[in-house]
Design a protein around this motif. Structure first.
Motif, PDB file in Angstrom:
ATOM      1  N   TYR A   1       0.753  -1.333  -0.133  1.00  0.00           N
ATOM      2  CA  TYR A   1       0.074   0.077   0.118  1.00  0.00           C
ATOM      3  C   TYR A   1       0.949   1.185  -0.140  1.00  0.00           C
ATOM      4  O   TYR A   1       2.004   1.224   0.594  1.00  0.00           O
ATOM      5  CB  TYR A   1      -0.778   0.081   1.287  1.00  0.00           C
TER       6      TYR A   1
ATOM      7  N   PHE B   1       3.925   0.874   2.628  1.00  0.00           N
ATOM      8  CA  PHE B   1       3.685  -0.252   3.638  1.00  0.00           C
ATOM      9  C   PHE B   1       3.341  -1.651   3.108  1.00  0.00           C
ATOM     10  O   PHE B   1       2.698  -1.526   1.984  1.00  0.00           O
ATOM     11  CB  PHE B   1       2.329   0.145   4.383  1.00  0.00           C
TER      12      PHE B   1
ATOM     13  N   PHE C   1       0.619  -5.095   9.208  1.00  0.00           N
ATOM     14  CA  PHE C   1       1.402  -3.947   8.451  1.00  0.00           C
ATOM     15  C   PHE C   1       2.980  -4.156   8.997  1.00  0.00           C
ATOM     16  O   PHE C   1       3.187  -4.276  10.082  1.00  0.00           O
ATOM     17  CB  PHE C   1       1.026  -2.622   8.464  1.00  0.00           C
ATOM     18  N   GLY C   2       3.921  -3.726   8.045  1.00  0.00           N
ATOM     19  CA  GLY C   2       5.235  -3.381   8.269  1.00  0.00           C
ATOM     20  C   GLY C   2       5.203  -2.080   8.795  1.00  0.00           C
ATOM     21  O   GLY C   2       4.217  -1.099   9.047  1.00  0.00           O
TER      22      GLY C   2
ATOM     23  N   GLY D   1       6.745   0.520   7.575  1.00  0.00           N
ATOM     24  CA  GLY D   1       6.591   1.608   6.683  1.00  0.00           C
ATOM     25  C   GLY D   1       8.079   2.035   5.962  1.00  0.00           C
ATOM     26  O   GLY D   1       9.007   2.045   6.833  1.00  0.00           O
TER      27      GLY D   1
END
Lengths: 114, 113
Positions: free
Chosen positions: A36, A90, A104-105, A107
């Motif tokens: 994303y 992300f 999520f990581g 970023g």
């Protein structure tokens, strides 16, 4: 438990240069993988996804990503970066075993210099 | 993909007050979620909004602090209650229909004074 690692907090590239953003995941089964992008003041926009099949997936805005099971990686690439690509990116993982919840990581912030 | 509208887009609130954020989708969707993105951080799932029943909260989030409603398949609200400066964040609604990927709204940028 699922985890996602984006090792680069910030990356700076010159306009027109190639880009690779790294993503590694820790997971037992075959996950669903996503990238994303979040531009300043915006929500998240889906760039691309991997569910199964061809391990090289094409996304919007000229991005692509390659799933490498042996390396537990899903790196994002673009051959030529444009100034408008400056944003935060992300990587995210989901799996049916964990109710398809997105993890999520941290970023990666991409800066593009002219 | 579904078009997601979140209101308000931003707000500045006083400590101890509550704010309700709305999420409207232009089509019926199976799943709706609420996330928090603290300053400089990634996204953390608060809860899954279940239609007609209580939301499913993640560890560290409770209904008294973040009550959620989902009266139908296109609408959900998240309330941030008894706000403190630590609640200053971006709150994002996302939706998923069947096996499709999740899509996100533009978020609500909340600052607490």
């Amino acid at each position: 438990a699922q985890s996602v690692t984006q090792p680069d907090i910030h990356i700076t590239v010159s306009e027109g240069a190639s880009l690779e953003l790294r993503c590694n995941y820790s997971y037992g089964a075959t996950p669903y993988l996503f990238w994303y992008v979040q531009s300043p003041g915006q929500g998240l926009q889906l760039l691309l996804k991997y569910f199964s099949g061809d391990t090289l997936v094409q996304g919007i805005k000229g991005f692509e990503a390659e799933f490498k099971r042996s390396q537990s990686s899903f790196n994002l690439r673009k051959p030529s970066v444009h100034w408008s690509d400056a944003a935060e990116y992300f990587c995210a993982v989901a799996s049916w075993e964990y109710g398809n919840k997105l993890v999520f990581g941290a970023g990666t912030i991409l800066r593009v210099k002219s | 993909s579904a078009v997601i509208s979140q209101k308000p887009s931003r707000d500045i609130c006083q400590r101890g007050t509550s704010l309700t954020i709305q999420c409207q989708v232009d089509s019926q969707v199976t799943m709706m979620f609420w996330y928090r993105q603290q300053p400089g951080q990634s996204l953390t799932l608060i809860a899954t909004a279940n239609q007609g029943s209580e939301a499913t909260y993640e560890s560290g989030f409770v209904i008294d602090k973040f009550p959620i409603s989902r009266p139908n398949l296109t609408f959900s609200t998240l309330t941030v209650s008894n706000m403190s400066p630590e609640d200053s964040s971006i709150y994002l609604c996302s939706v998923r229909d069947g096996n499709q990927p999740q899509h996100f709204g533009d978020g609500t940028r909340l600052s607490i004074l």
